[in-house]
Write an enzyme that holds these catalytic residues in place. Structure first.
Site, PDB file in Angstrom:
ATOM      1  N   GLU A  80      -2.945 -22.956  -1.880  1.00 18.07           N
ATOM      2  CA  GLU A  80      -2.411 -22.182  -0.748  1.00 18.07           C
ATOM      3  C   GLU A  80      -1.530 -21.007  -1.173  1.00 18.07           C
ATOM      4  OE1 GLU A  80      -2.443 -25.501  -0.937  1.00 18.07           O
ATOM      5  OE2 GLU A  80      -3.634 -26.146   0.785  1.00 18.07           O
TER       6      GLU A  80
ATOM      7  N   ARG B 295      -3.496 -31.083  -2.060  1.00 10.14           N
ATOM      8  CA  ARG B 295      -4.375 -31.172  -3.224  1.00 10.14           C
ATOM      9  C   ARG B 295      -3.597 -31.327  -4.533  1.00 10.14           C
ATOM     10  NH1 ARG B 295      -9.970 -29.101  -2.441  1.00 10.14           N
ATOM     11  NH2 ARG B 295     -10.175 -29.117  -0.190  1.00 10.14           N
TER      12      ARG B 295
ATOM     13  N   GLU C 214       2.141 -16.056  10.338  1.00 12.64           N
ATOM     14  CA  GLU C 214       2.841 -16.911   9.364  1.00 12.64           C
ATOM     15  C   GLU C 214       2.762 -16.283   7.966  1.00 12.64           C
ATOM     16  OE1 GLU C 214       1.778 -21.005   7.726  1.00 12.64           O
ATOM     17  OE2 GLU C 214       2.976 -21.602   9.438  1.00 12.64           O
TER      18      GLU C 214
ATOM     19  N   HIS D  35      -1.580 -35.073   2.406  1.00 13.01           N
ATOM     20  CA  HIS D  35      -2.933 -34.583   2.107  1.00 13.01           C
ATOM     21  C   HIS D  35      -3.008 -33.495   1.042  1.00 13.01           C
ATOM     22  CE1 HIS D  35      -1.459 -31.415   4.794  1.00 13.01           C
ATOM     23  NE2 HIS D  35      -2.370 -30.645   4.240  1.00 13.01           N
TER      24      HIS D  35
HETATM   25  C1  UD1 Z   1      -7.126 -27.782   4.219  1.00 13.10           C
HETATM   26  C2  UD1 Z   1      -6.355 -26.601   3.628  1.00 13.10           C
HETATM   27  C3  UD1 Z   1      -4.879 -26.933   3.522  1.00 13.10           C
HETATM   28  C4  UD1 Z   1      -4.336 -27.417   4.855  1.00 13.10           C
HETATM   29  C5  UD1 Z   1      -5.190 -28.584   5.348  1.00 13.10           C
HETATM   30  C6  UD1 Z   1      -4.725 -28.993   6.715  1.00 13.10           C
HETATM   31  C7  UD1 Z   1      -7.591 -25.280   1.949  1.00 13.10           C
HETATM   32  C8  UD1 Z   1      -7.963 -25.163   0.538  1.00 13.10           C
HETATM   33  N1  UD1 Z   1      -6.840 -26.358   2.265  1.00 13.10           N
HETATM   34  O1  UD1 Z   1      -7.054 -28.864   3.288  1.00 13.10           O
HETATM   35  O2  UD1 Z   1      -4.166 -25.752   3.161  1.00 13.10           O
HETATM   36  O3  UD1 Z   1      -3.011 -27.844   4.671  1.00 13.10           O
HETATM   37  O4  UD1 Z   1      -6.559 -28.162   5.439  1.00 13.10           O
HETATM   38  O5  UD1 Z   1      -5.195 -30.264   7.048  1.00 13.10           O
HETATM   39  O6  UD1 Z   1      -7.930 -24.448   2.748  1.00 13.10           O
HETATM   40  N2  UD1 Z   1     -12.677 -33.444   6.356  1.00 13.10           N
HETATM   41  C9  UD1 Z   1     -13.391 -34.142   7.336  1.00 13.10           C
HETATM   42  N3  UD1 Z   1     -13.188 -33.798   8.645  1.00 13.10           N
HETATM   43  C10 UD1 Z   1     -12.336 -32.839   9.041  1.00 13.10           C
HETATM   44  C11 UD1 Z   1     -11.608 -32.159   8.046  1.00 13.10           C
HETATM   45  C12 UD1 Z   1     -11.797 -32.469   6.713  1.00 13.10           C
HETATM   46  O7  UD1 Z   1     -14.183 -35.013   7.035  1.00 13.10           O
HETATM   47  O8  UD1 Z   1     -12.199 -32.573  10.253  1.00 13.10           O
HETATM   48  C13 UD1 Z   1     -12.901 -33.808   4.927  1.00 13.10           C
HETATM   49  C14 UD1 Z   1     -14.216 -33.231   4.382  1.00 13.10           C
HETATM   50  O9  UD1 Z   1     -14.733 -34.126   3.427  1.00 13.10           O
HETATM   51  C15 UD1 Z   1     -13.749 -31.931   3.706  1.00 13.10           C
HETATM   52  C16 UD1 Z   1     -12.444 -32.419   3.115  1.00 13.10           C
HETATM   53  O10 UD1 Z   1     -11.865 -33.232   4.125  1.00 13.10           O
HETATM   54  O11 UD1 Z   1     -14.655 -31.449   2.749  1.00 13.10           O
HETATM   55  C17 UD1 Z   1     -11.493 -31.346   2.683  1.00 13.10           C
HETATM   56  O12 UD1 Z   1     -11.344 -30.357   3.666  1.00 13.10           O
HETATM   57  P1  UD1 Z   1     -10.796 -28.895   3.225  1.00 13.10           P
HETATM   58  O13 UD1 Z   1     -10.657 -28.059   4.430  1.00 13.10           O
HETATM   59  O14 UD1 Z   1     -11.577 -28.356   2.091  1.00 13.10           O
HETATM   60  O15 UD1 Z   1      -9.381 -29.176   2.629  1.00 13.10           O
HETATM   61  P2  UD1 Z   1      -8.162 -29.976   3.185  1.00 13.10           P
HETATM   62  O16 UD1 Z   1      -7.746 -30.868   2.079  1.00 13.10           O
HETATM   63  O17 UD1 Z   1      -8.463 -30.508   4.523  1.00 13.10           O
HETATM   64  N1  UDP Z   2      -1.198 -33.289  13.217  1.00  8.53           N
HETATM   65  C1  UDP Z   2      -2.056 -33.851  14.155  1.00  8.53           C
HETATM   66  N2  UDP Z   2      -2.539 -35.116  13.918  1.00  8.53           N
HETATM   67  C2  UDP Z   2      -2.229 -35.828  12.810  1.00  8.53           C
HETATM   68  C3  UDP Z   2      -1.377 -35.228  11.846  1.00  8.53           C
HETATM   69  C4  UDP Z   2      -0.887 -33.948  12.072  1.00  8.53           C
HETATM   70  O1  UDP Z   2      -2.358 -33.254  15.180  1.00  8.53           O
HETATM   71  O2  UDP Z   2      -2.695 -36.973  12.680  1.00  8.53           O
HETATM   72  C5  UDP Z   2      -0.701 -31.906  13.456  1.00  8.53           C
HETATM   73  C6  UDP Z   2       0.800 -31.707  13.305  1.00  8.53           C
HETATM   74  O3  UDP Z   2       1.465 -31.851  14.542  1.00  8.53           O
HETATM   75  C7  UDP Z   2       0.885 -30.266  12.778  1.00  8.53           C
HETATM   76  C8  UDP Z   2      -0.423 -30.050  12.065  1.00  8.53           C
HETATM   77  O4  UDP Z   2      -1.285 -31.097  12.475  1.00  8.53           O
HETATM   78  O5  UDP Z   2       0.977 -29.324  13.826  1.00  8.53           O
HETATM   79  C9  UDP Z   2      -0.245 -30.061  10.575  1.00  8.53           C
HETATM   80  O6  UDP Z   2      -1.484 -30.059   9.968  1.00  8.53           O
HETATM   81  P1  UDP Z   2      -1.706 -30.532   8.480  1.00  8.53           P
HETATM   82  O7  UDP Z   2      -0.613 -31.447   8.070  1.00  8.53           O
HETATM   83  O8  UDP Z   2      -3.104 -31.017   8.389  1.00  8.53           O
HETATM   84  O9  UDP Z   2      -1.661 -29.164   7.672  1.00  8.53           O
HETATM   85  P2  UDP Z   2      -0.483 -28.283   7.051  1.00  8.53           P
HETATM   86  O10 UDP Z   2       0.494 -27.982   8.127  1.00  8.53           O
HETATM   87  O11 UDP Z   2       0.096 -29.037   5.908  1.00  8.53           O
HETATM   88  O12 UDP Z   2      -1.210 -27.074   6.557  1.00  8.53           O
END
Ligand code: UD1
Ligand code: UDP
Length: 367
Positions: free
Chosen positions: A132, A206, A118, A204
């Site tokens: 990102e 930031r 990607e 979600h």
């Molecule tokens: C991250 C990615 C973002 C992506 C997103 C997909 C970065 C900076 N951001 O954002 O590009 O689109 O993942 O979802 O890499 N948490 C939980 N359980 C989980 C996951 C997250 O509790 O399984 C909570 C935790 O408090 C964690 C917070 O979410 O610290 C943020 O997670 P983080 O991976 O830093 O950033 P995302 O906002 O999830």
């Molecule tokens: N997705 C999932 N469960 C959810 C919401 C999203 O499995 O409750 C899947 C969705 O099908 C997609 C991926 O998660 O393939 C997208 O992830 P997310 O939106 O967290 O991250 P992004 O694509 O914005 O990086």
């Protein structure tokens, strides 16, 4: 045998890397190792389980609400140890998370070639999406192979001076994953009354934290109040900056279901059942058009212009009135809805991972 280390950190990376891992595993020349940084925990684990992938190494890096600098620093230290002990011949990363950026940097220091799955998505705005855009630019500078999902992403890389020979347009592996999963029997995880239309929401990003995300929630609240005959389903991202605000604005409404993040297969089932999708997710912007579902994107910019150009995805930003107006129009005006509810798949044909594996096979055959 060549050792290929495939890295996954978050939910979308696990979804989009799974088809590549599975394709590589059937190659006789490849010894596949899977590294989970576990930047996400629960959301990562459920995807790996769904695809039957068990990480060989798990850094268990997630901490609640961890700062980006802390996450980056901890990852770099741990990756140093992993790369020294694993000594892979190549490393594959996917997307634009902190995991991707740190792995690319650590591999660069260890002189290990990186394949970026990607590659080439750009908004050309470092603040949107944050962080990102910076993550993918850095990964792109350091990668040896650029697996671009579309011709547009290839052009972006050429503009940045990446050599044409190092870029391959493969399609996005998200469509490989979608087709693998959609072929299974997918059950709806939540009871939706048969006669009710469903609006699915995810959010979600930031750069939306704070006022923009409060505006999005206010818009959802108004839409729910004005459309009591429509069911709203919002699987809430566990990031506290999202979760707390979503519950503050939406918890009490009878036609809004707030739930934990859904597992991948049930999420596809609700996408298929949805009438309309409101999201700031990258992956959902790619999947929904392939399922013929109109998407309103809760962002001002997108690095995925292809579906917007085809008229099946529309950017509506985080302005409360604009979101209400655009969503209401699609709920009320059937002809406007039909124009957007066309099944198109600008992001892939389901064979992206085969193309990626072929490039690696040819490379290792030749050396
Ligand atoms: C991250 C990615 C973002 C992506 C997103 C997909 C970065 C900076 N951001 O954002 O590009 O689109 O993942 O979802 O890499 N948490 C939980 N359980 C989980 C996951 C997250 O509790 O399984 C909570 C935790 O408090 C964690 C917070 O979410 O610290 C943020 O997670 P983080 O991976 O830093 O950033 P995302 O906002 O999830
Ligand atoms: N997705 C999932 N469960 C959810 C919401 C999203 O499995 O409750 C899947 C969705 O099908 C997609 C991926 O998660 O393939 C997208 O992830 P997310 O939106 O967290 O991250 P992004 O694509 O914005 O990086």
């Amino acid at each position: 045998m060549k050792k290929i280390l495939c890295v996954v950190g978050t939910r979308p990376e696990a979804i989009k890397m799974a088809p590549v891992i599975l394709a590589l595993k059937s190659e006789p020349w490849a010894e596949v190792r899977v590294l989970a940084t576990a930047q996400h925990r629960q959301m990562l684990d459920q995807v790996n389980q769904f695809f039957g992938i068990e990480p060989d190494i798990d850094l268990d890096i997630m901490r609640p609400n961890q700062a980006l600098t802390t996450l980056t620093a901890r990852l770099l230290l741990d990756l140093d140890d992993v790369l020294q002990s694993e000594k892979p011949d190549a490393v594959l990363v996917q997307g634009d998370t902190t995991t991707v950026m740190t792995v690319a940097l650590a591999c660069f220091y260890h002189r290990i070639p990186i394949g970026h799955v990607e590659a080439g998505l750009r908004t050309w705005d470092m603040q949107n999406p944050f962080p990102e855009e910076a993550n993918r630019v850095i990964a792109g500078k350091l990668a040896r192979w650029h697996f671009a999902p579309t011709e547009g992403s290839r052009q972006n890389l050429l503009k940045e001076g990446i050599a044409d020979a190092d870029i391959v347009v493969t399609g996005n592996t998200v469509i490989d994953a979608l087709l693998m999963s959609a072929a299974k029997d997918l059950e709806l995880p939540i009871d939706i009354e048969a006669d009710k239309r469903l609006v699915l929401v995810t959010s979600h990003r930031r750069e939306n934290f704070g006022e923009p995300f409060r505006n999005i929630c206010k818009a959802l609240r108004t839409l729910a109040k004005n459309n009591s005959d429509i069911q709203f389903l919002y699987p809430v991202h566990p990031n506290p900056n999202v979760k707390d605000v979503a519950h503050e604005f939406l918890a009490e409404l009878p036609n809004v279901i707030l739930c934990e993040p859904l597992d991948y297969a049930p999420f596809i089932a609700v996408m298929k059942r949805a009438y309309l999708i409101l999201t700031d997710s990258g992956g959902v912007q790619e999947e929904a058009p392939a399922l013929g579902k109109p998407v309103l994107v809760l962002r001002d910019e997108t690095e995925r212009p292809e579906a917007v150009e085809q008229g099946v995805v529309k950017l509506v930003g985080s302005n409360c009135e604009r979101i209400i107006e655009e969503a209401q129009r699609l709920l009320d005006d059937e002809s406007a809805y039909k124009v957007m509810a066309r099944g198109v798949s600008p992001y892939g044909d389901g064979h992206a991972s085969e193309r990626i594996v072929q490039i690696l096979r040819e490379y290792f055959d030749a050396i």
